[in-house]
Design a protein around this motif. Sequence first.
Motif, PDB file in Angstrom:
ATOM      1  N   ARG A 180       0.819  -1.212   0.000  1.00 19.91           N
ATOM      2  CA  ARG A 180       0.000   0.000   0.000  1.00 19.91           C
ATOM      3  C   ARG A 180       0.853   1.262   0.000  1.00 19.91           C
ATOM      4  O   ARG A 180       2.025   1.247   0.399  1.00 19.91           O
ATOM      5  CB  ARG A 180      -0.954  -0.023   1.192  1.00 19.91           C
ATOM      6  N   ARG A 181       0.211   2.349  -0.469  1.00 15.50           N
ATOM      7  CA  ARG A 181       0.881   3.657  -0.485  1.00 15.50           C
ATOM      8  C   ARG A 181       0.397   4.412   0.763  1.00 15.50           C
ATOM      9  O   ARG A 181      -0.786   4.736   0.868  1.00 15.50           O
ATOM     10  CB  ARG A 181       0.508   4.427  -1.745  1.00 15.50           C
ATOM     11  N   VAL A 182       1.314   4.623   1.662  1.00 18.96           N
ATOM     12  CA  VAL A 182       0.925   5.126   2.993  1.00 18.96           C
ATOM     13  C   VAL A 182       1.510   6.519   3.228  1.00 18.96           C
ATOM     14  O   VAL A 182       2.665   6.780   2.884  1.00 18.96           O
ATOM     15  CB  VAL A 182       1.431   4.167   4.100  1.00 18.96           C
ATOM     16  N   ALA A 183       0.689   7.380   3.822  1.00 21.84           N
ATOM     17  CA  ALA A 183       1.181   8.688   4.288  1.00 21.84           C
ATOM     18  C   ALA A 183       1.217   8.666   5.806  1.00 21.84           C
ATOM     19  O   ALA A 183       0.266   8.206   6.433  1.00 21.84           O
ATOM     20  CB  ALA A 183       0.238   9.791   3.828  1.00 21.84           C
ATOM     21  N   VAL A 184       2.312   9.135   6.380  1.00 20.65           N
ATOM     22  CA  VAL A 184       2.350   9.345   7.834  1.00 20.65           C
ATOM     23  C   VAL A 184       2.527  10.839   8.069  1.00 20.65           C
ATOM     24  O   VAL A 184       3.477  11.439   7.558  1.00 20.65           O
ATOM     25  CB  VAL A 184       3.503   8.573   8.512  1.00 20.65           C
ATOM     26  N   GLN A 209       6.660  15.926   7.392  1.00 19.50           N
ATOM     27  CA  GLN A 209       7.326  16.469   8.587  1.00 19.50           C
ATOM     28  C   GLN A 209       7.121  17.979   8.686  1.00 19.50           C
ATOM     29  O   GLN A 209       7.489  18.721   7.783  1.00 19.50           O
ATOM     30  CB  GLN A 209       8.831  16.170   8.510  1.00 19.50           C
ATOM     31  N   ARG A 210       6.513  18.410   9.796  1.00 15.32           N
ATOM     32  CA  ARG A 210       6.384  19.853  10.006  1.00 15.32           C
ATOM     33  C   ARG A 210       7.601  20.379  10.765  1.00 15.32           C
ATOM     34  O   ARG A 210       8.165  21.403  10.423  1.00 15.32           O
ATOM     35  CB  ARG A 210       5.098  20.162  10.777  1.00 15.32           C
ATOM     36  N   THR A 319      17.071  18.137   5.950  1.00 12.55           N
ATOM     37  CA  THR A 319      15.660  18.345   6.308  1.00 12.55           C
ATOM     38  C   THR A 319      15.343  17.652   7.637  1.00 12.55           C
ATOM     39  O   THR A 319      14.514  18.127   8.417  1.00 12.55           O
ATOM     40  CB  THR A 319      14.750  17.776   5.188  1.00 12.55           C
ATOM     41  N   LEU A 320      16.015  16.559   7.903  1.00  9.30           N
ATOM     42  CA  LEU A 320      15.766  15.818   9.150  1.00  9.30           C
ATOM     43  C   LEU A 320      16.480  16.441  10.353  1.00  9.30           C
ATOM     44  O   LEU A 320      16.227  16.044  11.490  1.00  9.30           O
ATOM     45  CB  LEU A 320      16.229  14.365   8.993  1.00  9.30           C
ATOM     46  N   VAL A 350       8.588  14.620   3.061  1.00  3.61           N
ATOM     47  CA  VAL A 350       8.066  15.903   2.587  1.00  3.61           C
ATOM     48  C   VAL A 350       8.233  16.916   3.711  1.00  3.61           C
ATOM     49  O   VAL A 350       7.767  16.696   4.833  1.00  3.61           O
ATOM     50  CB  VAL A 350       6.571  15.776   2.200  1.00  3.61           C
ATOM     51  N   ASP A 351       8.918  17.997   3.391  1.00  5.43           N
ATOM     52  CA  ASP A 351       9.170  19.040   4.386  1.00  5.43           C
ATOM     53  C   ASP A 351       8.027  20.052   4.324  1.00  5.43           C
ATOM     54  O   ASP A 351       7.941  20.860   3.389  1.00  5.43           O
ATOM     55  CB  ASP A 351      10.518  19.708   4.056  1.00  5.43           C
TER      56      ASP A 351
END
Length: 858
Positions: A180-184, A209-210, A319-320, A350-351
């Motif tokens: 599956r294509r998952v967004a966290v 990531q915010r 970014t991390l 994604v930033d």
Amino acid sequence: MSDSGERSEFDVVVVGAGMAGLYLLKRLRDQGMSAVALEAADDVGGTWYWNRYPGARCDVPSLDYSFSWDPELEQEWEWSEKYATQPEILRYLQHVADKHDLRRDIRFETRVAAARWDDEAQRWRIGTEGGDELVAQHYVMATGCLSVPKDADIPGADRFSGPTYYTGRWPHEGVDFTGRRVAVIGTGSSAIQSIPIIAAQAEQLTVFQRTANFSVPAHNGPTDADKRAQYEADPAAYREAARWSAVGVPIEPSEISALAVSDEERDAAYERGWQEGGLFGLSSKFNDLLVNPVANDTAAEFVRNKIRSIVDDPVTAETLCPNTFPLSTKRLCVDTDYYATYNRDNVRLVDLRETPIETITERGIDIAGTGGTEHLEFDDIVFAVGFDAMTGPIVSVDIEGRNGVSLKEKWADGPQTYLGLTSVGFPNLFIITGPGSPSVLSNMVVSIEQHVEWVTETIERMRKDGFTTIEPTPTAEAGWGQHVNDCADITLFPQAASWYMGANVPGKPRVFLPYVGGVDNYRDTCDRVTAEGFLGFRLVGDDGEQCNDGVVNRLQHDVATMLKLMAELELPPIETLGAAGAREFMAATNVMRPPGPDVGEIVDGTYPGADGDLAYRLYRPATPGPHPVVVYYHGGGWVIGDAISDDPFCRDLCDRTGALVISVDYRHGPEAPYPAAADDAWAALRWVGEHAAELGGDPERIAVAGWSAGGNLAAVVSQLARDNGGPALVGQLLVCPATDLSKQHPSIHENAEGYVLTKSLMEWFIEQYAPDGSSPLASPLLADSLADLPPAAVFTAEFDPLRDEGNAYAKALEDAGVPVTHEECRGQTHTAFHAVDALISPTPHRADMADAVNRFFA
Ligand code: FAD
Ligand code: NAP
């Protein structure tokens, strides 16, 4: 009986059947009280019932994160790993409930909606969502700090047509993300634990990531052999050490500043911490990581470099890298392979600071890319967006106290509690690990046990002593709120937009919620409150009432800590050492203190005192001169000290004001009694007045300053300068000045002992210098007139024997028409201002001193 035929009247109603609720039931039952727990879930476990997301486990080692009140349980339960998984912790709590037969007093699937204090009946009336009403003398909220999941607060969150999951409400049957294509969404502890596991299953994982977060490796596996050995050698002693530790885990606190060692030593310590892993590995290596931004950044940079070394793609690595808040000021995350997960081909980061979410759609998430909207399609969305922490679970119940006051309204601008346990207007209401208690800054089991024990012992004591209600006083509650804020303010915590600050929930007031003073200090505070006749509480019974009103912990936290350390050293009273011994002692202790800030230049020299040459030390700012001049008189009771004994303070004053500070020595008693010191102080001022330009100063802008006995001399020379037509002074800074040697002011008795400068030491000083202090040149407060003196800044300390004579001088100056800045510094002691870089809480006062001096020169 309620409508459902169940019993409805109890001594105690508890809300929640997590760790806190379980232990409460056990204790209350053992005390012979009737008690029931109401629980929204269909089983026990609380946090460990709800948070079933992949990878959920504790981040405090299980050996510590477990009950200590049942030695048999400790023997029979073997944790399979250092950090147990959610299913294992849940099994443990179910086992506890079964072993102690607690379920029979728990009503599951029962959510409490409201609770109202019935003043006439002196009872709480507790209403459930199902419409039942229970009546109880005591009402305990064991509702947890992290039990109300936060809304997604993202546009279109309810539009998505595929499955959505909240980490804090995970389906019991689990979720298979295979193919599956998952967004966290989110990168807090929950996301950081689940991302590596979801990534290993899913076809594609996109992490939104915010705010980049700090995470350290768990290095999970069997419990550390050393730790196990330490525990098994004496489990009871191990638990006791945990109870009296700062965070509820027995670790040796560091006594070294991160800035006191070389770069190599520091990095080696961090590397050891990284290898140890866990919450306390890296973050416990130095003592100033949470108070000094420069020290903190050394650790933060170490972690950032680790991220750069683990993550292959440099852009993703950057970014991390967290750089918007100091390390550990948001809850530090503990992970297994989190950063390495971003090296997988199926994982994208994604930033959201660069490309924010525009909206969630039926099929995915739209983000604002550089070239316009980018549509990302997903099969599943995981919201790992956290909780309405600490206050959320409490105010989500409509609690109405005395006179119809709503707790939610009372807390609209932030929670107000006494000890985090109770709140004015809400008699017999107790909160377990509430805001204003150490709770989430500690191993929660230790904090829960301490609260449960305090609450149940208090209820038991009330019963024995014939009291039916307990409620904190407004004075005690306000004092506690102040103390909680004071403690937070000396740390870096308030700098982070964290859930500790309420910053994660839109519209929530920004208040630092937990108590940062430590589990040990907090426990001691609660014990003292009890021992001092329930200090700050009003207890009422049929036969009368008891109220020992007052504020607990009035000293600033860092000042109190330093006094405690000094008390442990059992140093001899200075006055018993004789003058020579006292001087030796002071010189020896001065060597150990932090040096204070660098200044442009330091020049040592001599000036002609009233009876021969005396030393001075000149502190010159790095800026081009000529500079305004401060003639500074050191403290030491006219007996000890010299031109360099207040070195850090003088550096600080020079640094903050940009003035040339000339610290002048003077002769001391008993060898040279009054008026020798006053004569020398006057000679020093005249000499500086004549030589200011040569020294690099501005002769038109000379002020005097002094601390303690030095404050006395500064006040004296200000009067002499007025009476002798110069040198013209633009101001006088008097820090904890001795102004009246009569020893008559109340503070010398009130603060006679315990704050370094004692009544007996002060009496000894006066004896050595000016036993008859009746002349204004010994006691400037006794001058016929204080009119026409230069503007003054008078700083006094609440816990100083000299407080009242300093205050009296400020008042007398004001009455005489002298412009006065007067600050009585709350929670401070006589010696605190001079502990530059050793104490943090006096720093704002030193900044105010510098502002006042700058106003003299303006
Ligand atoms: P909870 O476990 O939250 O239990 C409160 C219970 O009250 C819940 O079951 C809830 O359903 C019930 N409830 C709430 N409101 C109502 C209502 N109105 N009516 C009826 N029932 C209600 N702490 C640590 O020290 N170490 C860790 O490693 C750690 N890991 C954690 C991991 C996760 C994922 C989370 C979310 C928290 C973690 N914590 C950890 C904090 C954890 O919450 C505490 O350690 C502890 O479990 C709290 O126990 P509690 O009984 O006080 O509250
Ligand atoms: P959290 O720490 O509050 O993290 C929530 C994450 O979601 C943050 O990254 C946050 O970003 C992000 N977020 C929130 N709203 C968002 C929005 N509207 N759009 C985009 N991103 C959003 O919550 P948590 O991870 O559930 O952890 C909460 C606490 O529970 C922890 O701090 C810890 O005390 C405990 N816990 C412990 C463990 C453990 O290891 N034992 C595991 C899980 C939880 P911002 O930072 O920008 O707000």
